[in-house]
Write a protein that holds these residues in place. Structure first.
Motif, mmCIF file in Angstrom:
data_model
loop_
_atom_site.group_PDB
_atom_site.id
_atom_site.type_symbol
_atom_site.label_atom_id
_atom_site.label_comp_id
_atom_site.label_asym_id
_atom_site.label_seq_id
_atom_site.Cartn_x
_atom_site.Cartn_y
_atom_site.Cartn_z
ATOM 1 N N GLU A 176 0.830 -1.190 0.000
ATOM 2 C CA GLU A 176 0.000 0.000 0.000
ATOM 3 C C GLU A 176 0.870 1.247 0.000
ATOM 4 O OE1 GLU A 176 -2.503 -0.339 3.402
ATOM 5 O OE2 GLU A 176 -3.243 -2.340 2.862
ATOM 6 N N LEU A 177 0.274 2.409 -0.271
ATOM 7 C CA LEU A 177 1.052 3.642 -0.308
ATOM 8 C C LEU A 177 1.657 3.965 1.056
ATOM 9 C CD1 LEU A 177 -1.003 6.079 -2.588
ATOM 10 C CD2 LEU A 177 1.154 4.920 -3.107
ATOM 11 N N ASN A 178 0.884 3.787 2.107
ATOM 12 C CA ASN A 178 1.352 4.090 3.462
ATOM 13 C C ASN A 178 1.704 2.789 4.172
ATOM 14 O OD1 ASN A 178 1.845 4.976 6.038
ATOM 15 N ND2 ASN A 178 -0.079 6.079 6.283
ATOM 16 N N THR A 179 2.981 2.595 4.472
ATOM 17 C CA THR A 179 3.414 1.356 5.126
ATOM 18 C C THR A 179 3.142 1.360 6.624
ATOM 19 O OG1 THR A 179 5.645 2.265 5.403
ATOM 20 C CG2 THR A 179 5.231 0.904 3.451
ATOM 21 N N GLY A 180 2.800 2.522 7.188
ATOM 22 C CA GLY A 180 2.533 2.593 8.613
ATOM 23 C C GLY A 180 3.781 2.871 9.428
ATOM 24 N N PRO A 181 3.649 2.976 10.766
ATOM 25 C CA PRO A 181 4.776 3.327 11.642
ATOM 26 C C PRO A 181 5.943 2.350 11.495
ATOM 27 C CG PRO A 181 2.702 3.422 12.843
ATOM 28 C CD PRO A 181 2.404 2.797 11.525
ATOM 29 N N GLY A 182 7.158 2.909 11.394
ATOM 30 C CA GLY A 182 8.348 2.074 11.302
ATOM 31 C C GLY A 182 8.736 1.680 9.902
ATOM 32 N N GLY A 183 7.843 1.912 8.924
ATOM 33 C CA GLY A 183 8.191 1.685 7.530
ATOM 34 C C GLY A 183 8.226 0.223 7.100
ATOM 35 N N ILE A 184 8.902 -0.012 5.991
ATOM 36 C CA ILE A 184 8.951 -1.333 5.363
ATOM 37 C C ILE A 184 9.489 -2.395 6.311
ATOM 38 C CG2 ILE A 184 10.052 -2.685 3.532
ATOM 39 C CD1 ILE A 184 10.093 -0.144 1.834
ATOM 40 N N TYR A 185 10.564 -2.061 7.023
ATOM 41 C CA TYR A 185 11.199 -3.086 7.853
ATOM 42 C C TYR A 185 10.318 -3.510 9.018
ATOM 43 C CZ TYR A 185 15.412 -2.275 5.151
ATOM 44 O OH TYR A 185 16.314 -2.181 4.124
ATOM 45 N N ALA A 186 9.546 -2.590 9.556
ATOM 46 C CA ALA A 186 8.608 -2.964 10.616
ATOM 47 C C ALA A 186 7.566 -3.939 10.087
ATOM 48 C CB ALA A 186 7.945 -1.718 11.186
ATOM 49 N N ARG A 187 7.094 -3.726 8.860
ATOM 50 C CA ARG A 187 6.082 -4.618 8.291
ATOM 51 C C ARG A 187 6.691 -5.977 7.937
ATOM 52 N NH1 ARG A 187 4.498 -0.520 9.749
ATOM 53 N NH2 ARG A 187 4.517 -1.870 11.590
ATOM 54 N N ILE A 188 7.939 -5.998 7.489
ATOM 55 C CA ILE A 188 8.602 -7.272 7.201
ATOM 56 C C ILE A 188 8.708 -8.098 8.481
ATOM 57 C CG2 ILE A 188 10.829 -8.328 6.600
ATOM 58 C CD1 ILE A 188 11.168 -6.183 4.462
ATOM 59 N N GLU A 189 9.047 -7.444 9.582
ATOM 60 C CA GLU A 189 9.152 -8.171 10.845
ATOM 61 C C GLU A 189 7.772 -8.592 11.343
ATOM 62 O OE1 GLU A 189 13.295 -7.298 12.855
ATOM 63 O OE2 GLU A 189 11.781 -5.838 13.497
ATOM 64 N N ASP A 190 6.766 -7.751 11.114
ATOM 65 C CA ASP A 190 5.401 -8.142 11.476
ATOM 66 C C ASP A 190 4.978 -9.416 10.739
ATOM 67 O OD1 ASP A 190 5.185 -5.939 13.100
ATOM 68 O OD2 ASP A 190 3.973 -4.751 11.695
ATOM 69 N N ALA A 191 5.527 -9.606 9.519
ATOM 70 C CA ALA A 191 5.197 -10.782 8.715
ATOM 71 C C ALA A 191 5.984 -12.017 9.140
ATOM 72 C CB ALA A 191 5.437 -10.487 7.240
ATOM 73 N N GLY A 192 6.798 -11.874 10.194
ATOM 74 C CA GLY A 192 7.523 -13.025 10.734
ATOM 75 C C GLY A 192 8.963 -13.154 10.303
ATOM 76 N N HIS A 193 9.483 -12.167 9.578
ATOM 77 C CA HIS A 193 10.870 -12.214 9.130
ATOM 78 C C HIS A 193 11.688 -11.233 9.979
ATOM 79 C CE1 HIS A 193 10.083 -14.670 5.524
ATOM 80 N NE2 HIS A 193 8.903 -14.056 5.560
ATOM 81 N N ILE A 194 12.233 -11.722 11.081
ATOM 82 C CA ILE A 194 12.985 -10.873 11.988
ATOM 83 C C ILE A 194 14.329 -10.537 11.352
ATOM 84 C CG2 ILE A 194 13.937 -10.632 14.300
ATOM 85 C CD1 ILE A 194 10.858 -10.862 14.085
ATOM 86 N N LEU A 195 14.622 -9.252 11.223
ATOM 87 C CA LEU A 195 15.838 -8.817 10.534
ATOM 88 C C LEU A 195 17.074 -9.131 11.365
ATOM 89 C CD1 LEU A 195 14.524 -5.426 9.139
ATOM 90 C CD2 LEU A 195 14.791 -7.585 7.919
ATOM 91 N N ASP A 196 18.098 -9.577 10.675
ATOM 92 C CA ASP A 196 19.345 -9.955 11.346
ATOM 93 C C ASP A 196 20.503 -9.039 10.983
ATOM 94 O OD1 ASP A 196 20.979 -12.124 12.868
ATOM 95 O OD2 ASP A 196 22.044 -11.923 10.940
ATOM 96 N N HIS A 197 20.695 -8.771 9.683
ATOM 97 C CA HIS A 197 21.800 -7.905 9.265
ATOM 98 C C HIS A 197 21.539 -7.363 7.870
ATOM 99 C CE1 HIS A 197 22.933 -11.734 7.345
ATOM 100 N NE2 HIS A 197 23.670 -11.016 6.510
ATOM 101 N N PHE A 198 22.383 -6.395 7.474
ATOM 102 C CA PHE A 198 22.285 -5.736 6.174
ATOM 103 C C PHE A 198 23.664 -5.697 5.530
ATOM 104 C CE2 PHE A 198 19.278 -3.956 9.140
ATOM 105 C CZ PHE A 198 18.080 -3.866 8.440
ATOM 106 N N THR A 199 23.700 -5.725 4.216
ATOM 107 C CA THR A 199 24.933 -5.454 3.481
ATOM 108 C C THR A 199 24.687 -4.254 2.585
ATOM 109 O OG1 THR A 199 24.378 -6.919 1.623
ATOM 110 C CG2 THR A 199 25.597 -7.892 3.477
ATOM 111 N N GLU A 200 25.736 -3.463 2.340
ATOM 112 C CA GLU A 200 25.611 -2.284 1.479
ATOM 113 C C GLU A 200 26.787 -2.204 0.516
ATOM 114 O OE1 GLU A 200 22.982 0.936 4.001
ATOM 115 O OE2 GLU A 200 25.150 1.214 3.907
#
Length: 259
Positions: A176-200
């Protein structure tokens, strides 16, 4: 009042370059502050005893570097955006998402600028080979694509495009246009994918015509490209974000362990 020097006729640099260098130095040293008006062409002509064309070339040099903006009928002013300090070791901390704040908001607040976002577009697409490789997908898979532009004090500083596997994004506010509080990463974690690390991956180049238009850049202003991949605790890549940053607007800071 700004104190100006003189043009050295024995200098190998043409007069307009000397004038531009002096004004640039004044900006770098804070003697010309963000939002402050530069001396007019007439002032430069009178002070430096040069032609109006020479004065105009000096101002154009600074405009092409993105250091100043011309306002019709008002004059030329030092560009207002101050560097945004991007602290890589802190920007994706879970506590920020729990507080309902996305990374750019945290960076902007710490840098003392007002953040905003526009040009939000959400679509569902087949992943390119570039995205397939990073998300470990196939050509038959789909991704939800979120494109947006970030502004600091109403001035564009960055564009970003995120690619999330449709399997994760479907049925969530990511699509959706508005991902809600915390943005994309908050919604990814809400979906059960707990973030561990990032590469750049960070690189620098000159912008494309479209990027120059979107970020309102001068002809000689480079951009930084940062491609980030987010991984969950199982090691699965769950998002790729391709960002284009106006180089003068950012200071990238990385904290690296010595062990």
């Amino acid at each position: 009042m700004l104190q100006l020097g003189t043009v050295d006729r024995s200098d190998d640099r043409p007069p307009y370059k000397q004038i531009a260098d002096e004004l640039r130095s004044a900006i770098d040293l804070g003697r010309l502050a963000p939002g402050e008006k530069l001396p007019s062409e007439a002032d430069l002509v009178e002070h430096y005893k040069v032609s109006r064309m020479t004065a105009r070339q000096a101002i154009q040099e600074l405009r092409s570097e993105g250091l100043v903006d011309a306002e019709q009928g008002r004059g030329v002013f030092v560009r207002k955006v101050a560097p945004i300090r991007r602290l890589a070791s802190d920007r994706f901390a879970r506590r920020h998402r729990q507080d309902g704040k996305a990374a750019f908001i945290i960076e902007a607040e710490k840098s003392g600028v007002q953040p905003s976002v526009d040009q939000i577009r959400v679509s569902r697409e087949s992943p390119s080979s570039f995205i397939q490789e990073r998300l470990r997908l196939t050509a038959s898979d789909s991704v939800v694509v979120r494109a947006r532009r970030y502004l600091a004090n109403d001035i564009p500083v960055e564009t970003a495009v995120s690619y999330i596997p449709a399997e994760i994004a479907d049925g969530t506010a990511i699509a959706e246009l508005n991902t809600g509080p915390g943005g994309i990463y908050a919604r990814i974690e809400d979906a059960g994918h707990i973030l561990d690390h990032f590469t750049e991956e960070v690189s620098a180049r000159m912008p494309t015509p479209e990027e120059r238009k979107d970020l309102q850049l001068g002809a000689s202003v480079p951009v930084l490209r940062v491609v980030r991949t987010a991984y969950d605790t199982t090691g699965r890549p769950v998002e790729v974000c391709d960002t284009i940053k106006a180089a003068p607007a950012y200071l990238l800071e990385y904290e690296l362990p010595a062990r």
